[in-house]
Design a protein around this motif. Sequence first.
Motif, PDB file in Angstrom:
ATOM      1  N   SER A 182      12.291  28.508 -32.936  1.00  0.00           N
ATOM      2  CA  SER A 182      13.136  29.656 -33.266  1.00  0.00           C
ATOM      3  C   SER A 182      12.685  30.306 -34.575  1.00  0.00           C
ATOM      4  N   GLU A 183      13.210  31.497 -34.844  1.00  0.00           N
ATOM      5  CA  GLU A 183      12.838  32.230 -36.057  1.00  0.00           C
ATOM      6  C   GLU A 183      13.305  31.527 -37.327  1.00  0.00           C
ATOM      7  N   GLN A 184      14.169  30.540 -37.166  1.00  0.00           N
ATOM      8  CA  GLN A 184      14.646  29.771 -38.324  1.00  0.00           C
ATOM      9  C   GLN A 184      13.534  28.937 -38.939  1.00  0.00           C
ATOM     10  N   TYR A 185      12.513  28.626 -38.133  1.00  0.00           N
ATOM     11  CA  TYR A 185      11.456  27.716 -38.565  1.00  0.00           C
ATOM     12  C   TYR A 185      10.106  28.423 -38.675  1.00  0.00           C
ATOM     13  N   VAL A 186       9.436  28.168 -39.788  1.00  0.00           N
ATOM     14  CA  VAL A 186       8.118  28.738 -40.041  1.00  0.00           C
ATOM     15  C   VAL A 186       7.058  27.647 -39.884  1.00  0.00           C
ATOM     16  N   PRO A 187       6.119  27.773 -38.952  1.00  0.00           N
ATOM     17  CA  PRO A 187       5.048  26.781 -38.855  1.00  0.00           C
ATOM     18  C   PRO A 187       4.181  26.798 -40.113  1.00  0.00           C
ATOM     19  N   VAL A 188       4.007  25.637 -40.725  1.00  0.00           N
ATOM     20  CA  VAL A 188       3.200  25.520 -41.942  1.00  0.00           C
ATOM     21  C   VAL A 188       1.795  25.043 -41.592  1.00  0.00           C
ATOM     22  N   MET A 189       1.720  23.944 -40.849  1.00  0.00           N
ATOM     23  CA  MET A 189       0.429  23.426 -40.390  1.00  0.00           C
ATOM     24  C   MET A 189       0.649  22.369 -39.331  1.00  0.00           C
ATOM     25  N   LEU A 190      -0.424  22.009 -38.647  1.00  0.00           N
ATOM     26  CA  LEU A 190      -0.430  20.870 -37.738  1.00  0.00           C
ATOM     27  C   LEU A 190      -1.193  19.745 -38.425  1.00  0.00           C
ATOM     28  N   ILE A 191      -0.747  18.510 -38.219  1.00  0.00           N
ATOM     29  CA  ILE A 191      -1.457  17.357 -38.770  1.00  0.00           C
ATOM     30  C   ILE A 191      -1.687  16.355 -37.646  1.00  0.00           C
ATOM     31  N   ALA A 192      -2.950  16.134 -37.306  1.00  0.00           N
ATOM     32  CA  ALA A 192      -3.288  15.092 -36.333  1.00  0.00           C
ATOM     33  C   ALA A 192      -3.293  13.751 -37.059  1.00  0.00           C
ATOM     34  N   ILE A 193      -2.778  12.712 -36.393  1.00  0.00           N
ATOM     35  CA  ILE A 193      -2.701  11.383 -37.006  1.00  0.00           C
ATOM     36  C   ILE A 193      -3.067  10.315 -35.984  1.00  0.00           C
ATOM     37  N   GLY A 194      -3.841   9.338 -36.429  1.00  0.00           N
ATOM     38  CA  GLY A 194      -4.249   8.248 -35.551  1.00  0.00           C
ATOM     39  C   GLY A 194      -5.263   7.361 -36.250  1.00  0.00           C
ATOM     40  N   LYS A 195      -6.083   6.683 -35.445  1.00  0.00           N
ATOM     41  CA  LYS A 195      -7.129   5.795 -35.981  1.00  0.00           C
ATOM     42  C   LYS A 195      -8.494   6.413 -35.706  1.00  0.00           C
ATOM     43  N   ALA A 196      -9.274   6.549 -36.743  1.00  0.00           N
ATOM     44  CA  ALA A 196     -10.596   7.159 -36.613  1.00  0.00           C
ATOM     45  C   ALA A 196     -11.543   6.284 -35.807  1.00  0.00           C
ATOM     46  N   THR A 197     -12.373   6.926 -34.987  1.00  0.00           N
ATOM     47  CA  THR A 197     -13.486   6.218 -34.357  1.00  0.00           C
ATOM     48  C   THR A 197     -14.782   6.535 -35.098  1.00  0.00           C
ATOM     49  N   LYS A 198     -14.725   7.565 -35.908  1.00  0.00           N
ATOM     50  CA  LYS A 198     -15.859   7.949 -36.743  1.00  0.00           C
ATOM     51  C   LYS A 198     -15.287   8.405 -38.086  1.00  0.00           C
ATOM     52  N   PRO A 199     -15.818   7.894 -39.186  1.00  0.00           N
ATOM     53  CA  PRO A 199     -15.263   8.280 -40.493  1.00  0.00           C
ATOM     54  C   PRO A 199     -15.348   9.781 -40.724  1.00  0.00           C
ATOM     55  N   GLY A 200     -14.428  10.279 -41.508  1.00  0.00           N
ATOM     56  CA  GLY A 200     -14.501  11.673 -41.903  1.00  0.00           C
ATOM     57  C   GLY A 200     -15.726  11.906 -42.764  1.00  0.00           C
ATOM     58  N   HIS A 201     -16.280  13.101 -42.707  1.00  0.00           N
ATOM     59  CA  HIS A 201     -17.476  13.406 -43.495  1.00  0.00           C
ATOM     60  C   HIS A 201     -17.164  13.312 -44.984  1.00  0.00           C
ATOM     61  N   PRO A 202     -18.025  12.645 -45.750  1.00  0.00           N
ATOM     62  CA  PRO A 202     -17.840  12.670 -47.211  1.00  0.00           C
ATOM     63  C   PRO A 202     -18.052  14.086 -47.712  1.00  0.00           C
ATOM     64  N   THR A 203     -17.295  14.450 -48.723  1.00  0.00           N
ATOM     65  CA  THR A 203     -17.415  15.793 -49.287  1.00  0.00           C
ATOM     66  C   THR A 203     -17.538  15.697 -50.800  1.00  0.00           C
ATOM     67  N   THR A 204     -18.013  16.760 -51.378  1.00  0.00           N
ATOM     68  CA  THR A 204     -18.122  16.805 -52.838  1.00  0.00           C
ATOM     69  C   THR A 204     -17.029  17.702 -53.388  1.00  0.00           C
ATOM     70  N   ARG A 205     -16.817  17.636 -54.689  1.00  0.00           N
ATOM     71  CA  ARG A 205     -15.855  18.496 -55.351  1.00  0.00           C
ATOM     72  C   ARG A 205     -16.548  19.221 -56.504  1.00  0.00           C
ATOM     73  N   LEU A 206     -16.062  20.394 -56.811  1.00  0.00           N
ATOM     74  CA  LEU A 206     -16.595  21.131 -57.955  1.00  0.00           C
ATOM     75  C   LEU A 206     -16.443  20.305 -59.225  1.00  0.00           C
ATOM     76  N   PRO A 207     -17.338  20.472 -60.191  1.00  0.00           N
ATOM     77  CA  PRO A 207     -17.149  19.801 -61.483  1.00  0.00           C
ATOM     78  C   PRO A 207     -15.795  20.190 -62.055  1.00  0.00           C
ATOM     79  N   ILE A 208     -15.126  19.242 -62.669  1.00  0.00           N
ATOM     80  CA  ILE A 208     -13.772  19.483 -63.155  1.00  0.00           C
ATOM     81  C   ILE A 208     -13.715  20.635 -64.154  1.00  0.00           C
ATOM     82  N   GLU A 209     -14.816  20.823 -64.906  1.00  0.00           N
ATOM     83  CA  GLU A 209     -14.824  21.919 -65.883  1.00  0.00           C
ATOM     84  C   GLU A 209     -14.852  23.299 -65.202  1.00  0.00           C
TER      85      GLU A 209
END
Length: 218
Positions: A182-209
């Motif tokens: 209904s219009e009362q509810y705003v979809p924010v996101m979907l989240i899939a949940i379970g047990k991985a059969t393959k690890p998620g890809h490692p990622t890097t982050r920007l330097p904190i500075e």
Amino acid sequence: MTNSQNIHTLEQQSFLDVIKERRSVRTYDPAVHISREEMTEILKLATLAPSSSNLQPWRFLVIDKSELKQKLLPIAYNQQQVVEASAVIAVLGDVESYKKAEKIYGQAVEAGFMPADTAKSFIERTVGMYSSLPAEKARQIVYTDGGLISMQLMLVARSKGYDTVPMGGYDQAKFIEAFGISEQYVPVMLIAIGKATKPGHPTTRLPIEDVVFFNEMS
């Protein structure tokens, strides 16, 4: 080091491990089932997240039936984690969450966290303010609170040995229609949940500075 210091250090390390080990996983074991009891416990812990005026506007539609995951698959652009994961949690924001203000602040009174007269004042002010918000502002608030709880949910899941992936890639209009939102509810996101059969890809982050500024933007 005392025993209490040792325990604190272990707890801190465990929390840091959860943060470091959480990755976006897109390949799941379809044979893994998360019981309603365990799913409820994960969501209950997630709801300890903060929210605007403690109105807790998050609502969850847990999609764990095979036929409903198949229904969701084309809406989510055929991303296979939709059908392979144990469940897909639709995080929704309730733009009428102020209607639960009396219950929320009443619980605070019962718990001894707030005097009854203070709660009465909070209820009147909160209902008056939130019920008169422009639609776009109300949506902005539930998007913010929905993001807070989504991150907490994913960390709780990781602490219990499950993997997740947040999904913004889906047809929101078709999702609303297919699942009778209904219009009362705003979809924010979907989240899939379970047990991985393959690890998620490692990622890097920007330097904190590159992302942190103290006192002024430069």
